[in-house]
Design a protein around this motif. Structure first.
Motif, PDB file in Angstrom:
ATOM      1  N   PHE A 193       0.831  -1.204   0.000  1.00 24.95           N
ATOM      2  CA  PHE A 193       0.000   0.000   0.000  1.00 24.95           C
ATOM      3  C   PHE A 193       0.861   1.246   0.000  1.00 24.95           C
ATOM      4  O   PHE A 193       1.815   1.367   0.768  1.00 24.95           O
ATOM      5  CB  PHE A 193      -0.916   0.049   1.222  1.00 24.95           C
ATOM      6  N   LYS A 194       0.531   2.181  -0.862  1.00 26.47           N
ATOM      7  CA  LYS A 194       1.243   3.456  -0.874  1.00 26.47           C
ATOM      8  C   LYS A 194       0.617   4.387   0.148  1.00 26.47           C
ATOM      9  O   LYS A 194      -0.575   4.319   0.417  1.00 26.47           O
ATOM     10  CB  LYS A 194       1.155   4.109  -2.250  1.00 26.47           C
ATOM     11  N   LYS A 195       1.430   5.282   0.689  1.00 25.72           N
ATOM     12  CA  LYS A 195       0.898   6.285   1.606  1.00 25.72           C
ATOM     13  C   LYS A 195       0.099   7.298   0.804  1.00 25.72           C
ATOM     14  O   LYS A 195       0.509   7.684  -0.291  1.00 25.72           O
ATOM     15  CB  LYS A 195       2.033   7.009   2.322  1.00 25.72           C
ATOM     16  N   ALA A 196      -1.003   7.729   1.360  1.00 23.26           N
ATOM     17  CA  ALA A 196      -1.813   8.744   0.695  1.00 23.26           C
ATOM     18  C   ALA A 196      -1.102  10.088   0.824  1.00 23.26           C
ATOM     19  O   ALA A 196      -0.597  10.442   1.896  1.00 23.26           O
ATOM     20  CB  ALA A 196      -3.180   8.825   1.331  1.00 23.26           C
ATOM     21  N   LYS A 197      -1.038  10.834  -0.278  1.00 22.85           N
ATOM     22  CA  LYS A 197      -0.399  12.146  -0.234  1.00 22.85           C
ATOM     23  C   LYS A 197      -1.323  13.136   0.459  1.00 22.85           C
ATOM     24  O   LYS A 197      -2.532  13.088   0.317  1.00 22.85           O
ATOM     25  CB  LYS A 197      -0.095  12.646  -1.639  1.00 22.85           C
ATOM     26  N   SER A 198      -0.717  14.036   1.206  1.00 19.85           N
ATOM     27  CA  SER A 198      -1.513  15.037   1.903  1.00 19.85           C
ATOM     28  C   SER A 198      -2.018  16.073   0.901  1.00 19.85           C
ATOM     29  O   SER A 198      -1.443  16.257  -0.165  1.00 19.85           O
ATOM     30  CB  SER A 198      -0.685  15.711   2.983  1.00 19.85           C
ATOM     31  N   LYS A 199      -3.064  16.783   1.271  1.00 13.31           N
ATOM     32  CA  LYS A 199      -3.657  17.771   0.374  1.00 13.31           C
ATOM     33  C   LYS A 199      -3.013  19.140   0.498  1.00 13.31           C
ATOM     34  O   LYS A 199      -3.099  19.955  -0.394  1.00 13.31           O
ATOM     35  CB  LYS A 199      -5.156  17.886   0.646  1.00 13.31           C
TER      36      LYS A 199
END
Length: 67
Positions: A8-14
């Motif tokens: 799983f890749k880390k979700a990028k912050s907005k």
């Protein structure tokens, strides 16, 4: 640990924190902007020259976690 957890890749912050620099004197401040937005550029008071000056985005400092 399961193999799926590794893939799983880390979700990028907005949001990201960026360093803004005065075009005239080099005074620096930080601002927060959206990751996908255009680079920031605005007029703000510069304490070194005691006048308004144009500030341009110089570089990204860090990502900001959103709740």
């Amino acid at each position: 640990m399961f193999l799926t957890n590794v893939l799983f890749k880390k979700a990028k912050s907005k949001m990201i924190m960026v360093l803004m620099e005065s075009v005239v004197s080099g005074h620096q401040i930080t601002r927060i902007r959206e990751r996908l937005a255009d680079k920031l550029e605005f007029i703000y008071f510069d304490p070194y020259i005691q006048q308004d000056s144009v500030y341009k985005e110089r570089k990204k400092i860090r990502s900001i976690k959103s709740s």
